[in-house]
Design a protein around this motif. Sequence first.
Motif, PDB file in Angstrom:
ATOM      1  N   LEU A 127       0.860  -1.185   0.000  1.00  0.00           N
ATOM      2  CA  LEU A 127       0.000   0.000   0.000  1.00  0.00           C
ATOM      3  C   LEU A 127       0.895   1.233   0.000  1.00  0.00           C
ATOM      4  CD1 LEU A 127      -2.960  -0.633   2.503  1.00  0.00           C
ATOM      5  CD2 LEU A 127      -3.096  -0.465   0.018  1.00  0.00           C
ATOM      6  N   GLN A 128       0.413   2.307  -0.617  1.00  0.00           N
ATOM      7  CA  GLN A 128       1.211   3.519  -0.650  1.00  0.00           C
ATOM      8  C   GLN A 128       0.327   4.760  -0.766  1.00  0.00           C
ATOM      9  OE1 GLN A 128       3.433   2.447  -4.194  1.00  0.00           O
ATOM     10  NE2 GLN A 128       2.308   3.928  -5.453  1.00  0.00           N
ATOM     11  N   PHE A 129       0.880   5.872  -0.332  1.00  0.00           N
ATOM     12  CA  PHE A 129       0.265   7.183  -0.510  1.00  0.00           C
ATOM     13  C   PHE A 129       1.235   8.051  -1.302  1.00  0.00           C
ATOM     14  CE2 PHE A 129      -2.610   6.791   3.365  1.00  0.00           C
ATOM     15  CZ  PHE A 129      -3.785   6.936   2.644  1.00  0.00           C
ATOM     16  N   ARG A 130       0.737   8.653  -2.394  1.00  0.00           N
ATOM     17  CA  ARG A 130       1.450   9.752  -3.038  1.00  0.00           C
ATOM     18  C   ARG A 130       0.866  11.024  -2.441  1.00  0.00           C
ATOM     19  NH1 ARG A 130       0.735   9.407  -9.323  1.00  0.00           N
ATOM     20  NH2 ARG A 130       2.271  11.122  -9.321  1.00  0.00           N
ATOM     21  N   VAL A 131       1.694  11.856  -1.847  1.00  0.00           N
ATOM     22  CA  VAL A 131       1.235  13.075  -1.180  1.00  0.00           C
ATOM     23  C   VAL A 131       1.792  14.289  -1.909  1.00  0.00           C
ATOM     24  CG1 VAL A 131       1.190  14.385   0.966  1.00  0.00           C
ATOM     25  CG2 VAL A 131       1.110  11.886   1.041  1.00  0.00           C
ATOM     26  N   LEU A 132       0.895  15.211  -2.280  1.00  0.00           N
ATOM     27  CA  LEU A 132       1.299  16.443  -2.950  1.00  0.00           C
ATOM     28  C   LEU A 132       1.086  17.618  -2.012  1.00  0.00           C
ATOM     29  CD1 LEU A 132       2.220  17.788  -5.629  1.00  0.00           C
ATOM     30  CD2 LEU A 132      -0.208  18.152  -6.125  1.00  0.00           C
ATOM     31  N   GLU A 133       2.142  18.400  -1.806  1.00  0.00           N
ATOM     32  CA  GLU A 133       2.082  19.617  -0.985  1.00  0.00           C
ATOM     33  C   GLU A 133       2.317  20.836  -1.870  1.00  0.00           C
ATOM     34  OE1 GLU A 133       3.715  18.875   3.394  1.00  0.00           O
ATOM     35  OE2 GLU A 133       5.251  18.512   1.871  1.00  0.00           O
ATOM     36  N   MET A 134       1.574  21.898  -1.603  1.00  0.00           N
ATOM     37  CA  MET A 134       1.782  23.152  -2.332  1.00  0.00           C
ATOM     38  C   MET A 134       1.263  24.317  -1.504  1.00  0.00           C
ATOM     39  SD  MET A 134      -1.154  22.624  -5.262  1.00  0.00           S
ATOM     40  CE  MET A 134      -0.692  24.121  -6.100  1.00  0.00           C
ATOM     41  N   THR A 135       1.741  25.511  -1.795  1.00  0.00           N
ATOM     42  CA  THR A 135       1.332  26.707  -1.078  1.00  0.00           C
ATOM     43  C   THR A 135       0.345  27.499  -1.930  1.00  0.00           C
ATOM     44  OG1 THR A 135       3.485  26.817   0.007  1.00  0.00           O
ATOM     45  CG2 THR A 135       2.128  28.793   0.076  1.00  0.00           C
ATOM     46  N   ALA A 136      -0.823  27.801  -1.344  1.00  0.00           N
ATOM     47  CA  ALA A 136      -1.853  28.561  -2.055  1.00  0.00           C
ATOM     48  C   ALA A 136      -1.474  30.041  -2.116  1.00  0.00           C
ATOM     49  CB  ALA A 136      -3.198  28.385  -1.362  1.00  0.00           C
TER      50      ALA A 136
END
Length: 292
Positions: free
Chosen positions: A109-118
């Motif tokens: 199982l895996q999570f791809r996590v995307l972070e960004m600043t609004a």
Amino acid sequence: MAAMSDTIPEPEVPADAPPAVAPWVSTQHEMETAARPGRTRVFRVRMKSGHVRVAGATYFHAVASSSTDTRVEHLYRVQLNWLAEFDPRDGQTQRFAERTSTGRATNALQFRVLEMTAADGKRLSAARLGPKGQILADPPGTGIMSLLRAMLVEWVAERHPDASVLTGSLYQVDVPTKDEIELRDHFFSRSGFTVKPTSGGGGTFYARSIKELKTSWNTDKATELTTPLIAEAISAQMEAPVLRQQIDSLKAQLSTALKEKRATETLQRIWLAITVIAVIFGLIFGIQPHLG
């Protein structure tokens, strides 16, 4: 009679559910290829056959940053590999030599996590469950996917607790059986996901945040072998011949007492000693020795 449609039934998804897509920095294949192993934990898993398997569950991580904006993508993956199988009835052991490739979908199982600043400066994050958004366990029904989900959620929730889990599809090319659908839906709903099934065996799942998902598993099926337990097991392997000799000696005394028709109290005392040793075996190995 109206013609039957080949269109896949569309589930009813709330308007405020997480979106199904995200502006990823990299591809899933590239992230899986770049992932590097970290910590490995060892577990004892009980099979439906009564056998006991030992497995290693390894954490993999990769990170990619955008060169044009604030986006940062992480891959968090937990993958299980079978190491050995033990038959408590005859003591036979089978070893496994599985490849640890991060490209496989089974027992992972895996999570791809995307972070960004609004634009307002707020940090946003979203996660995609994978590798395929399905549960692919081999063998199925042993609790290993719940174990992997618990390990993955605990890990990712420490770093991205507020990341929303993007809406995923339950649709499969190979139509699952009724039992497979029930097992799948039970896994997602019990894990804390919101599940929206359709009549054709498909549907969607999502979660408002990773921190809403469960970090527990069925410890009756899978038990972690910590360093003290492994040391105890090694010590027990050294003591096992002595315990077996004690059992054989007590069984011989019991047989002689039966032939000579000694008092019931004496028989009970001998049998109690055998039982105590059997309990010792059970505590050490998680099984009961054959005394018959």
